[in-house]
Design a protein around this motif. Structure first.
Motif, PDB file in Angstrom:
ATOM      1  N   SER A  81      -4.236  10.144   1.515  1.00 55.43           N
ATOM      2  CA  SER A  81      -3.224  10.439   2.528  1.00 55.43           C
ATOM      3  C   SER A  81      -2.700   9.163   3.184  1.00 55.43           C
ATOM      4  O   SER A  81      -1.510   9.063   3.501  1.00 55.43           O
ATOM      5  CB  SER A  81      -3.772  11.408   3.576  1.00 55.43           C
ATOM      6  N   GLN A  82      -3.564   8.171   3.351  1.00 49.21           N
ATOM      7  CA  GLN A  82      -3.116   6.892   3.902  1.00 49.21           C
ATOM      8  C   GLN A  82      -2.216   6.167   2.906  1.00 49.21           C
ATOM      9  O   GLN A  82      -1.220   5.550   3.298  1.00 49.21           O
ATOM     10  CB  GLN A  82      -4.320   6.019   4.259  1.00 49.21           C
ATOM     11  N   LEU A  83      -2.547   6.254   1.623  1.00 49.05           N
ATOM     12  CA  LEU A  83      -1.704   5.654   0.589  1.00 49.05           C
ATOM     13  C   LEU A  83      -0.337   6.321   0.562  1.00 49.05           C
ATOM     14  O   LEU A  83       0.695   5.649   0.503  1.00 49.05           O
ATOM     15  CB  LEU A  83      -2.380   5.777  -0.776  1.00 49.05           C
ATOM     16  N   VAL A  84      -0.319   7.640   0.620  1.00 46.34           N
ATOM     17  CA  VAL A  84       0.948   8.387   0.621  1.00 46.34           C
ATOM     18  C   VAL A  84       1.792   7.981   1.822  1.00 46.34           C
ATOM     19  O   VAL A  84       2.997   7.749   1.697  1.00 46.34           O
ATOM     20  CB  VAL A  84       0.677   9.910   0.610  1.00 46.34           C
ATOM     21  N   GLU A  85       1.168   7.859   2.991  1.00 48.75           N
ATOM     22  CA  GLU A  85       1.903   7.472   4.199  1.00 48.75           C
ATOM     23  C   GLU A  85       2.497   6.073   4.059  1.00 48.75           C
ATOM     24  O   GLU A  85       3.647   5.831   4.428  1.00 48.75           O
ATOM     25  CB  GLU A  85       0.962   7.534   5.400  1.00 48.75           C
ATOM     26  N   GLN A  86       1.716   5.144   3.499  1.00 46.83           N
ATOM     27  CA  GLN A  86       2.209   3.780   3.339  1.00 46.83           C
ATOM     28  C   GLN A  86       3.355   3.721   2.328  1.00 46.83           C
ATOM     29  O   GLN A  86       4.349   3.036   2.551  1.00 46.83           O
ATOM     30  CB  GLN A  86       1.084   2.855   2.903  1.00 46.83           C
ATOM     31  N   ARG A 107       4.131  13.591  -4.159  1.00 42.93           N
ATOM     32  CA  ARG A 107       4.457  14.000  -5.520  1.00 42.93           C
ATOM     33  C   ARG A 107       4.451  12.802  -6.464  1.00 42.93           C
ATOM     34  O   ARG A 107       3.990  12.896  -7.605  1.00 42.93           O
ATOM     35  CB  ARG A 107       5.808  14.714  -5.570  1.00 42.93           C
ATOM     36  N   ALA A 108       4.915  11.656  -5.999  1.00 43.01           N
ATOM     37  CA  ALA A 108       4.935  10.444  -6.824  1.00 43.01           C
ATOM     38  C   ALA A 108       3.511   9.979  -7.139  1.00 43.01           C
ATOM     39  O   ALA A 108       3.206   9.632  -8.283  1.00 43.01           O
ATOM     40  CB  ALA A 108       5.712   9.338  -6.123  1.00 43.01           C
ATOM     41  N   VAL A 109       2.646   9.983  -6.145  1.00 45.46           N
ATOM     42  CA  VAL A 109       1.253   9.584  -6.363  1.00 45.46           C
ATOM     43  C   VAL A 109       0.578  10.556  -7.325  1.00 45.46           C
ATOM     44  O   VAL A 109      -0.110  10.142  -8.269  1.00 45.46           O
ATOM     45  CB  VAL A 109       0.478   9.497  -5.023  1.00 45.46           C
ATOM     46  N   ASP A 110       0.774  11.848  -7.120  1.00 44.90           N
ATOM     47  CA  ASP A 110       0.191  12.858  -8.009  1.00 44.90           C
ATOM     48  C   ASP A 110       0.707  12.694  -9.438  1.00 44.90           C
ATOM     49  O   ASP A 110      -0.057  12.809 -10.398  1.00 44.90           O
ATOM     50  CB  ASP A 110       0.496  14.271  -7.510  1.00 44.90           C
ATOM     51  N   ALA A 111       2.001  12.401  -9.583  1.00 36.18           N
ATOM     52  CA  ALA A 111       2.591  12.224 -10.910  1.00 36.18           C
ATOM     53  C   ALA A 111       1.997  10.996 -11.603  1.00 36.18           C
ATOM     54  O   ALA A 111       1.708  11.041 -12.810  1.00 36.18           O
ATOM     55  CB  ALA A 111       4.107  12.089 -10.804  1.00 36.18           C
ATOM     56  N   LEU A 112       1.797   9.920 -10.868  1.00 37.26           N
ATOM     57  CA  LEU A 112       1.199   8.715 -11.432  1.00 37.26           C
ATOM     58  C   LEU A 112      -0.226   8.996 -11.908  1.00 37.26           C
ATOM     59  O   LEU A 112      -0.598   8.670 -13.033  1.00 37.26           O
ATOM     60  CB  LEU A 112       1.189   7.576 -10.410  1.00 37.26           C
ATOM     61  N   VAL A 113      -1.013   9.615 -11.057  1.00 38.83           N
ATOM     62  CA  VAL A 113      -2.406   9.918 -11.408  1.00 38.83           C
ATOM     63  C   VAL A 113      -2.457  10.852 -12.618  1.00 38.83           C
ATOM     64  O   VAL A 113      -3.243  10.632 -13.551  1.00 38.83           O
ATOM     65  CB  VAL A 113      -3.148  10.529 -10.197  1.00 38.83           C
TER      66      VAL A 113
END
Length: 91
Positions: free
Chosen positions: A4-9, A23-29
């Motif tokens: 959540s901190q990564l998403v916020e940053q 969504r971008a972080v989830d897509a990358l993972v």
């Protein structure tokens, strides 16, 4: 830093909503997982590379009882940091 901190940053730096960043972080993972599951490799220039490695079966020992156990062969994910990431951490 957690997810959540990564998403916020990411949302702050990219000037996008937290939902879009999530969504971008989830897509990358998911993309990295899918490629590694197929035995592939993901190279992110300057950051590092994700790959898979085979670990052979081996004999181990139960630390509580001292009993010999057989550890099965497995495939494990690996990450090798790139030069730019190493330099950023060491500066």
């Amino acid at each position: 830093m957690n997810k959540s901190q990564l998403v916020e940053q990411i949302a702050t730096q990219a000037d996008i909503t937290k939902a879009d960043a999530n969504r971008a972080v989830d897509a990358l993972v998911d993309a990295v997982k899918a490629e590694l599951a197929e035995g592939g490799k993901v190279d992110l220039v300057g950051f590092g590379s994700f790959s898979v490695s085979k670990r052979n079966a081996r004999t181990g020992r139960n630390p509580q009882t001292g009993e010999t156990i057989q550890i099965a062969a497995s495939t494990i994910p690996k990450f090798k940091p790139g030069k730019a990431l190493k330099d950023a951490v060491n500066s």
